[in-house]
Design a protein around this motif. Structure first.
Motif: not given
Length: 141
Positions: A1-10
């Motif tokens: 599992m490779n979790i990526e966190f992204k900001e302000n794109i929801l």
């Protein structure tokens, strides 16, 4: 599992879908869209292309910040994803401070208080603060 966190794109449709999947109340698309536009900061967690977790910061962006809508799909819970989301929200608020202090508040879902206590939050009421309170309102006809 490779979790990526992204900001302000929801996106509103993802926001609504994850809220429902995590057991939160469904909200109309327009309300979700406006809530996201008026928020201060979001963190989204993805497993590949799939949104699996999220959290938002709202408030005045200076003295008072509030964490809202922290949600992780049930099958991804207890893997540190929710903690990573909250820690990123807190870091954003800290990095944005132009004064020596600010307050970050939230309303924990029932029985989720220990999760937030592990991240440094304090239950209310306590010796310095009364109970947190809220009031739900309905649109005028």
């Amino acid at each position: 599992m490779n979790i990526e966190f992204k900001e302000n794109i929801l996106a509103p449709d993802e926001f609504i879908r994850l809220r429902v999947a995590a057991g939160f109340m469904e909200v109309p698309y327009g309300q979700a869209e406006k809530a996201l536009e008026n928020g201060l900061f979001t963190v989204s967690a993805y497993d590949g292309e799939n949104l699996i977790g999220m959290g938002r910061l709202v408030g005045d962006g200076s003295m008072y910040w509030y964490i809202q809508d922290v949600a992780v799909l049930p099958e991804y819970q207890r893997q540190g994803i929710g903690s990573a989301i909250v820690e990123r929200l807190i870091s954003h608020a800290q990095d944005s401070l132009a004064a020596p202090w600010a307050s970050i508040g939230l309303t924990a879902r029932k029985d989720k208080e220990p999760f937030y206590e592990k991240l440094g939050f304090t239950r209310l009421p306590n010796d310095g603060c009364g109970a947190g309170m809220k009031k739900s309102i309905l649109a005028s006809d």
